[in-house]
Structures are given as structure tokens and as C-alpha cells.
Design a protein around this motif. Structure first.
Motif, mmCIF file in Angstrom:
data_model
loop_
_atom_site.group_PDB
_atom_site.id
_atom_site.type_symbol
_atom_site.label_atom_id
_atom_site.label_comp_id
_atom_site.label_asym_id
_atom_site.label_seq_id
_atom_site.Cartn_x
_atom_site.Cartn_y
_atom_site.Cartn_z
ATOM 1 N N CYS A 1 47.313 42.826 42.073
ATOM 2 C CA CYS A 1 47.369 43.862 41.035
ATOM 3 C C CYS A 1 46.498 43.471 39.846
ATOM 4 O O CYS A 1 45.738 44.290 39.333
ATOM 5 N N LYS A 2 46.646 42.228 39.404
ATOM 6 C CA LYS A 2 45.856 41.775 38.258
ATOM 7 C C LYS A 2 44.365 41.792 38.586
ATOM 8 O O LYS A 2 43.553 42.143 37.742
ATOM 9 N N ALA A 3 44.006 41.405 39.792
ATOM 10 C CA ALA A 3 42.598 41.386 40.185
ATOM 11 C C ALA A 3 42.008 42.790 40.182
ATOM 12 O O ALA A 3 40.881 43.006 39.727
ATOM 13 N N VAL A 4 42.788 43.755 40.641
ATOM 14 C CA VAL A 4 42.323 45.147 40.639
ATOM 15 C C VAL A 4 42.103 45.622 39.206
ATOM 16 O O VAL A 4 41.122 46.289 38.902
ATOM 17 N N GLY A 5 42.997 45.253 38.318
ATOM 18 C CA GLY A 5 42.867 45.644 36.917
ATOM 19 C C GLY A 5 41.679 45.010 36.242
ATOM 20 O O GLY A 5 41.106 45.572 35.308
ATOM 21 N N ALA A 6 41.278 43.839 36.720
ATOM 22 C CA ALA A 6 40.155 43.134 36.116
ATOM 23 C C ALA A 6 38.799 43.656 36.599
ATOM 24 O O ALA A 6 37.782 43.425 35.963
ATOM 25 N N ASP A 7 38.802 44.360 37.739
ATOM 26 C CA ASP A 7 37.544 44.915 38.252
ATOM 27 C C ASP A 7 36.969 45.916 37.262
ATOM 28 O O ASP A 7 37.697 46.728 36.694
ATOM 29 N N LEU A 32 36.326 53.316 27.595
ATOM 30 C CA LEU A 32 37.185 52.212 27.187
ATOM 31 C C LEU A 32 38.648 52.542 27.480
ATOM 32 O O LEU A 32 39.402 51.686 27.945
ATOM 33 N N ASP A 33 39.035 53.787 27.229
ATOM 34 C CA ASP A 33 40.408 54.207 27.514
ATOM 35 C C ASP A 33 40.744 54.032 28.994
ATOM 36 O O ASP A 33 41.835 53.609 29.351
ATOM 37 N N TYR A 34 39.787 54.361 29.849
ATOM 38 C CA TYR A 34 40.001 54.200 31.292
ATOM 39 C C TYR A 34 40.245 52.727 31.621
ATOM 40 O O TYR A 34 41.187 52.387 32.333
ATOM 41 N N HIS A 35 39.391 51.857 31.095
ATOM 42 C CA HIS A 35 39.528 50.422 31.373
ATOM 43 C C HIS A 35 40.850 49.875 30.845
ATOM 44 O O HIS A 35 41.529 49.105 31.531
ATOM 45 N N LEU A 36 41.225 50.274 29.642
ATOM 46 C CA LEU A 36 42.492 49.804 29.071
ATOM 47 C C LEU A 36 43.682 50.297 29.891
ATOM 48 O O LEU A 36 44.616 49.550 30.159
ATOM 49 N N GLY A 37 43.635 51.560 30.298
ATOM 50 C CA GLY A 37 44.709 52.114 31.120
ATOM 51 C C GLY A 37 44.803 51.430 32.465
ATOM 52 O O GLY A 37 45.899 51.146 32.962
ATOM 53 N N ARG A 38 43.661 51.136 33.040
ATOM 54 C CA ARG A 38 43.625 50.447 34.332
ATOM 55 C C ARG A 38 44.225 49.044 34.203
ATOM 56 O O ARG A 38 45.024 48.625 35.029
ATOM 57 N N GLU A 39 43.853 48.330 33.144
ATOM 58 C CA GLU A 39 44.391 46.987 32.929
ATOM 59 C C GLU A 39 45.901 47.029 32.683
ATOM 60 O O GLU A 39 46.639 46.193 33.201
ATOM 61 N N MET A 40 46.350 48.004 31.895
ATOM 62 C CA MET A 40 47.779 48.126 31.626
ATOM 63 C C MET A 40 48.546 48.468 32.900
ATOM 64 O O MET A 40 49.634 47.939 33.145
ATOM 65 N N GLY A 41 47.994 49.352 33.712
ATOM 66 C CA GLY A 41 48.631 49.716 34.985
ATOM 67 C C GLY A 41 48.709 48.531 35.934
ATOM 68 O O GLY A 41 49.724 48.317 36.597
ATOM 69 N N ALA A 42 47.638 47.750 35.969
ATOM 70 C CA ALA A 42 47.633 46.569 36.832
ATOM 71 C C ALA A 42 48.657 45.547 36.366
ATOM 72 O O ALA A 42 49.359 44.941 37.177
ATOM 73 N N GLU A 43 48.768 45.362 35.066
ATOM 74 C CA GLU A 43 49.753 44.429 34.518
ATOM 75 C C GLU A 43 51.174 44.914 34.821
ATOM 76 O O GLU A 43 52.054 44.120 35.188
ATOM 77 N N ALA A 44 51.401 46.220 34.703
ATOM 78 C CA ALA A 44 52.715 46.781 35.012
ATOM 79 C C ALA A 44 53.048 46.578 36.491
ATOM 80 O O ALA A 44 54.170 46.186 36.835
ATOM 81 N N CYS A 45 52.083 46.805 37.358
ATOM 82 C CA CYS A 45 52.267 46.590 38.796
ATOM 83 C C CYS A 45 52.630 45.132 39.067
ATOM 84 O O CYS A 45 53.584 44.839 39.789
ATOM 85 N N HIS A 46 51.891 44.225 38.465
ATOM 86 C CA HIS A 46 52.129 42.788 38.599
ATOM 87 C C HIS A 46 53.558 42.438 38.204
ATOM 88 O O HIS A 46 54.290 41.763 38.937
ATOM 89 N N ASN A 47 53.981 42.922 37.045
ATOM 90 C CA ASN A 47 55.317 42.616 36.544
ATOM 91 C C ASN A 47 56.421 43.260 37.378
ATOM 92 O O ASN A 47 57.469 42.649 37.615
ATOM 93 N N LEU A 48 56.189 44.488 37.830
ATOM 94 C CA LEU A 48 57.198 45.172 38.638
ATOM 95 C C LEU A 48 57.412 44.490 39.984
ATOM 96 O O LEU A 48 58.545 44.379 40.457
ATOM 97 N N ILE A 49 56.351 44.042 40.610
ATOM 98 C CA ILE A 49 56.482 43.336 41.892
ATOM 99 C C ILE A 49 57.308 42.073 41.705
ATOM 100 O O ILE A 49 58.242 41.803 42.446
ATOM 101 N N ARG A 50 56.961 41.296 40.688
ATOM 102 C CA ARG A 50 57.702 40.053 40.435
ATOM 103 C C ARG A 50 59.174 40.335 40.111
ATOM 104 O O ARG A 50 60.071 39.668 40.618
#
Length: 75
Positions: free
Chosen positions: A37-43, A50-68
Motif C-alpha cells: 500500500c505504501k509503495a503504491v502511494g509513493a509511486d 498536487l491534490d491528487y498526489h496528496l490524496g493518493r498518499e493519504m489513501g495508501a497510508e490509510a490502506c497500510h494502517n487498516l491492513i495492520r
């Protein structure tokens, strides 16, 4: 077992002592999934706002945290 799972299992069990428990292996798999998830957000996506990139990073971080959290695996 597909090649990717077999590769991950081999990687894990070569790093761990012989008495490793299955629980430790399952936590390792969950951590690897969360890392994806984090790797996808970093791509980076060319020509995106910029809003797209920030949203993508936030979504990836949320995915990462939810899985854990779902599987009860700490950092």
C-alpha cells in the motif's frame, strides 16, 4: 502455492531461526501486504495535481494502517 508466496516463504524462513512460529510468519505476510500500500502511494503519476498526489498518499497510508489493524499486527 504460487511462486510469489513460495519466494516470500523462503525469504522469511531463511531469515528466522528454526523454531519460528506460524504466527510470526503470518505477521510477516501482513507487514508485506501493508508495505505494498505504501509503495503504491509513493509511486508518482506524471501530470497529476498536487491534490491528487496528496490524496493518493493519504489513501495508501490509510490502506497500510487498516491492513495492520485488521490483522492485529504492529510495526
Amino acid at each position: 502455492m504460487n511462486e510469489r508466496i513460495e519466494s516470500v516463504a523462503n525469504e522469511f524462513f531463511t531469515m528466522m531461526p528454526d523454531n519460528v512460529e506460524l504466527t510470526e510468519y503470518t505477521h510477516y505476510i501482513v507487514r508485506m501486504c501493508a508495505a505494498i500500500c505504501k509503495a503504491v502511494g509513493a509511486d508518482q503519476v506524471d501530470n497529476a495535481s498536487l491534490d491528487y498526489h496528496l490524496g493518493r498518499e493519504m489513501g495508501a497510508e490509510a490502506c497500510h494502517n487498516l491492513i495492520r489493524k485488521h490483522f492485529g499486527v504492529e510495526e
